[in-house]
Design an enzyme around this catalytic site. Structure first.
Site, mmCIF file in Angstrom:
data_model
loop_
_atom_site.group_PDB
_atom_site.id
_atom_site.type_symbol
_atom_site.label_atom_id
_atom_site.label_comp_id
_atom_site.label_asym_id
_atom_site.label_seq_id
_atom_site.Cartn_x
_atom_site.Cartn_y
_atom_site.Cartn_z
ATOM 1 N N ARG A 206 -6.698 -7.297 7.052
ATOM 2 C CA ARG A 206 -7.427 -7.052 5.797
ATOM 3 C C ARG A 206 -8.885 -7.517 5.911
ATOM 4 O O ARG A 206 -9.759 -6.977 5.249
ATOM 5 C CB ARG A 206 -6.713 -7.732 4.624
ATOM 6 N N PHE A 222 -1.023 4.443 -0.362
ATOM 7 C CA PHE A 222 0.105 3.562 -0.018
ATOM 8 C C PHE A 222 -0.350 2.107 -0.184
ATOM 9 O O PHE A 222 -0.282 1.309 0.738
ATOM 10 C CB PHE A 222 0.588 3.802 1.421
ATOM 11 N N ASP A 244 -0.448 4.683 -5.239
ATOM 12 C CA ASP A 244 0.908 4.367 -4.737
ATOM 13 C C ASP A 244 1.903 5.128 -5.598
ATOM 14 O O ASP A 244 1.668 5.373 -6.776
ATOM 15 C CB ASP A 244 1.184 2.863 -4.799
ATOM 16 N N ASN A 272 1.782 10.575 -5.693
ATOM 17 C CA ASN A 272 2.338 10.861 -4.371
ATOM 18 C C ASN A 272 1.159 11.188 -3.455
ATOM 19 O O ASN A 272 0.486 12.200 -3.638
ATOM 20 C CB ASN A 272 3.309 12.037 -4.456
ATOM 21 N N ALA A 273 0.916 10.316 -2.492
ATOM 22 C CA ALA A 273 -0.289 10.444 -1.653
ATOM 23 C C ALA A 273 -0.301 11.760 -0.876
ATOM 24 O O ALA A 273 -1.375 12.353 -0.668
ATOM 25 C CB ALA A 273 -0.376 9.261 -0.701
ATOM 26 N N ASP A 294 -1.774 3.199 4.581
ATOM 27 C CA ASP A 294 -0.806 2.218 5.099
ATOM 28 C C ASP A 294 0.606 2.606 4.657
ATOM 29 O O ASP A 294 1.240 1.902 3.868
ATOM 30 C CB ASP A 294 -1.166 0.812 4.599
ATOM 31 N N CYS A 334 3.784 1.240 10.717
ATOM 32 C CA CYS A 334 4.724 0.138 10.971
ATOM 33 C C CYS A 334 6.048 0.675 11.504
ATOM 34 O O CYS A 334 7.049 -0.039 11.516
ATOM 35 C CB CYS A 334 4.930 -0.697 9.721
HETATM 36 N N1 SAH Z 1 -0.899 -1.753 2.150
HETATM 37 C C1 SAH Z 1 0.158 -2.511 1.517
HETATM 38 C C2 SAH Z 1 1.547 -2.182 2.030
HETATM 39 C C3 SAH Z 1 1.978 -0.767 1.813
HETATM 40 S S1 SAH Z 1 3.703 -0.551 1.909
HETATM 41 C C4 SAH Z 1 -0.124 -3.985 1.738
HETATM 42 O O1 SAH Z 1 -0.854 -4.335 2.668
HETATM 43 O O2 SAH Z 1 0.407 -4.796 0.983
HETATM 44 C C5 SAH Z 1 3.864 1.148 1.654
HETATM 45 C C6 SAH Z 1 3.711 1.617 0.214
HETATM 46 O O3 SAH Z 1 3.753 3.050 0.208
HETATM 47 C C7 SAH Z 1 4.790 1.180 -0.766
HETATM 48 O O4 SAH Z 1 4.199 0.460 -1.808
HETATM 49 C C8 SAH Z 1 5.404 2.482 -1.302
HETATM 50 O O5 SAH Z 1 5.667 2.434 -2.702
HETATM 51 C C9 SAH Z 1 4.306 3.480 -1.020
HETATM 52 N N2 SAH Z 1 4.694 4.884 -0.869
HETATM 53 C C10 SAH Z 1 5.767 5.408 -0.243
HETATM 54 N N3 SAH Z 1 5.718 6.763 -0.255
HETATM 55 C C11 SAH Z 1 4.578 7.106 -0.910
HETATM 56 C C12 SAH Z 1 3.967 8.349 -1.247
HETATM 57 N N4 SAH Z 1 4.510 9.494 -0.897
HETATM 58 N N5 SAH Z 1 2.784 8.309 -1.900
HETATM 59 C C13 SAH Z 1 2.208 7.135 -2.239
HETATM 60 N N6 SAH Z 1 2.752 5.943 -1.961
HETATM 61 C C14 SAH Z 1 3.923 5.915 -1.300
#
Ligand code: SAH
Length: 390
Positions: A206, A222, A244, A272-273, A294, A334
Site C-alpha cells: 500500500r 475490488f 466493490d 460489479n467491476a 485487487d 492472489c
Molecule cells: N484491496 C483489498 C482487498 C480486496 S479483496 C484490500 O487490500 O483490503 C477482493 C474484493 O473483491 C472483495 O472485497 C470482494 O467483495 C470484491 N469483489 C469480488 N468480485 C467482485 C466484482 N465482480 N466486482 C467488484 N468487486 C468484487
C-alpha cells in the site's frame, strides 16, 4: 507411532518441505489415530522428523519439527510463537502482522493474524486444530491479548472432517476494532469481515503507490474496505473512486474514509467491476491517472486455471483501457496457481490487446510478515505489479 517412507521419494522432503503425501508412505506402524503426533523415518531407516497425522487426508503427515529432541507439547507452541514474533519484530512490524504464516513458520495449516492487542486464529487441518488450546495459551503467555477470535469458518476444514466455526477464544470482546497502518486508521470487523477481517498481506504494498497517486484521479476496483484508496487519498490524490461488489465492504470503506477525514476526496460505490469497467471503457472522456485492481482469487483448483487466466486478462485489459497515456496500472493477483511468471504473461497479453506498451515500476510479492520459503511454492501467492501504461 512411526511412519516409514518409501525408499524412492522426491527430494522435496529432504530439502525441508513439511508435507508427506500418501503415496510416499511405505508403512504406518502402530495405528495412529487421526491427529496423533508421529515420528517419520526415511526408507533407509534414518529419522526424518515429527509431525501430525491424519490417515484420511491426502497429506497424511505434516511435519512440525526436524529436531529429534524436540517434543510436541504446550511448550513447543510457546517457543514457536516467540520465534514468529521475534522474526516480525526484526522486520519492523510493531502493531499488525501475520504472526503465524502456516508452513512458512513451521506451524503447518495454522494462521494467526495480530491486530495490535487482538488476535485472529485459523487451524485448517485436524492435526493442528487439536493444538488450538495450546496456541491460545501461548498467545496469552507471550502477548497478554485483549481478545482472541477463531475464524475457522473456512470450507477447506471440511476436507479434514472439521466443522466450520467462529467465535471468541478469550473472554467476549467487541470484535469491531480500529487498527493503525502507515499512519492511517481502519475499522476492522474481526467476526464478519472477509478471511481474518483484514488483508495484512498488502500492507507493505500500500505504501508503494505513494508517488504515483499524487495529484491524480484514481480509480480502484475490488476495494474491500478501501485500504488502497484511502492510502491514495492520504498520499495526495485529487480524487479517488473505489468499487466493490459487496455493499457491506463499501459501507465499511466509506466509514474508513471518514475516519481519516478523507471523505471529500475518497468515495466508494457498490458495483460489479467487470461490468462497470467494460462500460466505462467505451466512454472516451472517462480516463484515470491511476487504476488499481485487487480481485479475489479466481480459482483454487488446477482444473479452472484457464478460467482464472481469462478473468485476469479481461479485468486488466479493461483497467488498462481506462488509464490515460503515461498513467499507471496497479494490479494484484492472489491466485496461488497463477505464478509470478504466468501473471506477467497475462498482463502482457492484456497490453497487447489494449495496444498499449508497459513500463514496469514495481513487482512485489506479499508483505514480509508472510515469508516466502524457497522450495515451498504455496508460500509465494501474492503478485503485486505497478506498470506505467504508455
Ligand atoms: N484491496 C483489498 C482487498 C480486496 S479483496 C484490500 O487490500 O483490503 C477482493 C474484493 O473483491 C472483495 O472485497 C470482494 O467483495 C470484491 N469483489 C469480488 N468480485 C467482485 C466484482 N465482480 N466486482 C467488484 N468487486 C468484487
Amino acid at each position: 507411532m512411526n511412519i516409514h517412507l518409501r525408499k524412492r521419494i522426491a527430494p522435496r522432503i529432504e530439502e525441508g518441505h513439511p508435507w508427506i503425501f500418501a503415496n510416499e508412505i511405505e508403512k504406518v506402524e502402530g495405528a495412529p489415530e487421526a491427529g496423533a503426533i508421529v515420528d517419520v523415518f526415511y526408507g533407509g531407516g534414518k529419522w526424518c522428523g515429527r509431525g501430525y497425522y491424519n490417515g484420511a487426508s491426502q497429506i497424511p503427515v505434516r511435519l512440525l519439527t526436524r529436531k529429534k529432541d524436540e517434543a510436541i507439547n504446550e511448550a513447543f507452541f510457546v517457543q514457536r510463537i516467540k520465534q514468529c514474533w521475534a522474526y516480525r519484530q526484526q522486520l519492523g512490524y510493531v502493531e499488525n502482522c501475520r504472526l503465524v504464516f502456516g508452513e512458512a513458520d513451521g506451524l503447518p495449516q495454522c494462521i494467526i493474524d495480530k491486530f495490535n492487542d487482538y488476535f485472529v486464529i485459523q487451524t485448517l487441518a485436524l492435526g493442528i486444530d487439536r493444538w488450538k488450546g495450546a496456541m491460545v495459551a501461548a498467545l496469552n503467555e507471550v502477548f497478554n491479548p485483549k481478545g482472541i477470535f477463531e475464524r475457522n469458518d473456512v470450507p477447506v476444514r471440511e476436507l479434514e472432517g472439521l466443522p466450520q466455526q467462529k467465535g471468541c477464544l478469550s473472554a467476549p470482546f467487541d470484535t469491531n476494532i480500529i487498527i493503525n497502518e502507515n499512519g492511517l486508521k481502519f475499522h476492522v470487523d474481526l467476526e464478519n469481515g472477509q478471511k481474518t477481517g483484514y488483508f495484512l498481506d498488502q500492507q507493505d504494498n500500500r505504501r508503494a503507490i505513494q508517488n504515483i497517486v499524487r495529484g491524480a484521479d484514481v480509480l480502484g476496483a475490488f476495494t474491500y474496505t478501501g485500504t488502497f484508496e484511502i492510502h491514495a487519498g492520504h498520499y495526495g490524490a485529487k480524487s479517488v473512486l473505489g468499487l466493490d461488489i459487496s455493499e457491506n465492504a463499501v459501507q465499511q470503506a466509506n466509514k474508513n474514509a471518514a475516519l481519516n477525514g478523507l471523505e471529500k476526496t475518497v468515495k466508494f460505490e457498490t458495483a460489479n467491476a467487470f461490468d462497470v469497467l467494460k462500460q466505462w471503457g467505451k466512454e472516451e472522456s472517462r480516463k484515470y491517472d491511476v487504476v488499481m485492481l485487487d480481485p479475489p482469487a479466481f480459482t483454487k483448483s488446477r482444473a479452472n486455471i484457464e478460467k482464472a487466466i481469462t478473468g485476469y486478462k479481461e479485468i486488466n485489459l479493461r483497467g488498462m483501457k481506462l488509464v490515460k497515456r503515461g498513467g499507471f496500472l496497479v494490479t494484484s493477483s492472489c491466485t496461488n496457481l497463477v505464478n509470478a511468471e504466468l501473471f506477467l504473461k497475462i498482463i502482457g497479453m492484456a497490453a497487447k490487446d489494449a495496444r498499449r506498451q508497459l513500463r514496469q515500476v514495481t513487482f512485489n510479492a506479499q508483505s514480509a510478515d508472510h515469508p516466502i520459503v524457497w522450495g515451498m511454492e504455496n508460500t509465494h501467492y501474492l503478485k503485486f505489479l505497478i506498470v506505467q501504461v504508455l
